[in-house]
Design an enzyme around this catalytic site. Structure first.
Site, mmCIF file in Angstrom:
data_model
loop_
_atom_site.group_PDB
_atom_site.id
_atom_site.type_symbol
_atom_site.label_atom_id
_atom_site.label_comp_id
_atom_site.label_asym_id
_atom_site.label_seq_id
_atom_site.Cartn_x
_atom_site.Cartn_y
_atom_site.Cartn_z
ATOM 1 N N LYS A 152 0.844 -1.206 0.000
ATOM 2 C CA LYS A 152 0.000 0.000 0.000
ATOM 3 C C LYS A 152 0.877 1.252 0.000
ATOM 4 C CE LYS A 152 -3.805 -2.535 2.030
ATOM 5 N NZ LYS A 152 -4.542 -3.009 3.180
ATOM 6 N N GLN B 91 -4.980 -1.896 9.377
ATOM 7 C CA GLN B 91 -4.805 -3.200 8.744
ATOM 8 C C GLN B 91 -5.379 -4.311 9.632
ATOM 9 O OE1 GLN B 91 -3.453 -3.727 5.583
ATOM 10 N NE2 GLN B 91 -4.110 -5.838 5.871
ATOM 11 N N ASP C 80 -11.163 2.203 3.423
ATOM 12 C CA ASP C 80 -11.385 0.760 3.258
ATOM 13 C C ASP C 80 -12.869 0.461 3.014
ATOM 14 O OD1 ASP C 80 -9.166 -0.871 3.195
ATOM 15 O OD2 ASP C 80 -8.963 -1.017 5.374
#
Ligand code: NAP
Length: 289
Positions: free
Chosen positions: A52, A96, A119
């Site tokens: 990322k 995460q 997200d």
């Protein structure tokens, strides 16, 4: 059979994003900024976060990595989330997953400001998706629909079967595929589905997202179907340097000859998931600018 090249498509989208970033900066604004919060040292999570950060560099975004040890408390982590929510120099951030067992992932997700939830996991964004309102879409479903669109694969009126109903893939994807912009007729299959072989064999578009390597065999696929393989399971491969290789949920060699289109693993859905996070961050930056 046409092999859907997710890597090439993601690279094209990255180029488009990089052009827009240059334009943003040329007007005197700061570059879009994504932060990633990583707890512990899980190998998979370390790799995903490193990708990322690398993706951000490639398109000209600013990125920040925030690390915590495994023993961080839930309240410490949520305090950091609140701090990031209030950081005007930040457009979006991700925490995460998975998190250590002593931390509630749901509580952490709900602490994120939905306007920074790139997200697309916050209930507000999921709710907006269900209602067809503008929202940050969960990266994998977003990437799959983008892939179908860019390959101009007809979806309207098609029978779409999704195997898997997780909150990050199957469920949001089923909603996207049934929206008016896509217009598929959707069936969501799961571990309790009866006659799964037959259900799958009726699909014009079959999307496998169950996490069981090579589960989908040729007898489960209709002649001429579009097959999207979301699965990525690490299986032991002593002949490789890492000792493992990624396997999809589709038995590619026997299924591919029956398909009109199929995604490979790796190089199919994975790169599109990564680029979708960049698209969401750009969207967040636009709404801040
Ligand atoms: P998950 O949370 O484990 O969900 C799996 C789903 O598949 C569940 O709904 C489960 O049904 C269903 N399922 C499991 N075994 C089944 C069977 N034998 N028959 C029918 N349904 C079955 O998994 P996930 O997070 O959605 O991920 C799925 C796969 O996609 C994994 O391999 C993951 O690594 C991969 N993935 C890839 C990407 C990418 O970018 N390429 C992104 C995300 C995930 P129940 O609900 O009944 O248990």
């Amino acid at each position: 059979m046409i092999l859907i090249d997710g890597k090439k498509t993601a690279d094209e989208i990255k180029k488009e994003i990089a052009i827009e970033v240059k334009q943003i900066i040329s007007t005197g604004k700061r570059a879009p900024h994504l932060a990633a919060v990583l707890v512990g040292h899980d190998g998979g999570s370390e790799t995903y976060v490193a990708f990322k950060i690398k993706d951000c560099e490639e398109v000209g975004f600013r990125s920040t990595l925030i690390r915590f040890d495994d023993d961080v408390t839930e309240s410490e982590l949520i305090a950091k989330v609140h701090e990031l929510n209030n950081d005007d120099e930040l457009d979006g951030f991700i925490v995460q997953l998975p998190l250590p067992k002593h931390i509630s992932e749901q509580k952490v997700i709900e602490a994120i400001d939905a306007r920074k939830d790139v997200d697309g996991f916050h209930p507000e964004n999921v709710g907006r998706l269900v209602l067809g309102l503008p929202a940050f879409l969960s990266a994998t479903p977003f990437g799959i629909v983008e892939l179908l669109k860019r390959y101009q694969i007809p979806t309207s009126g098609k029978n779409c079967v999704i195997v898997g109903r997780s909150n990050i893939v199957g469920r949001p994807l089923s909603i996207l595929m049934s929206q008016k912009a896509v217009n598929a007729t959707v069936t969501v299959a799961h571990s309790q589905t009866k006659n799964l072989n037959q259900v799958c064999a009726e699909a014009d578009i079959l999307i496998a997202a169950l996490g069981s390597p090579e589960f989908i065999k040729a007898n489960m696929v209709k002649e001429g179907a579009v097959v999207i393989d979301v699965g990525t399971t690490r299986v032991s491969a002593p002949d490789t340097k890492s000792g493992w290789r990624l396997k999809g949920d589709v038995k590619f060699d026997e299924v591919a000859p029956k398909c009109s289109y199929i995604t490979p693993v790796p190089g199919g859905v994975g790169p599109m998931t990564r680029v979708s996070l960049l698209q969401n961050t750009l969207l967040a930056a636009r709404s801040n600018g």
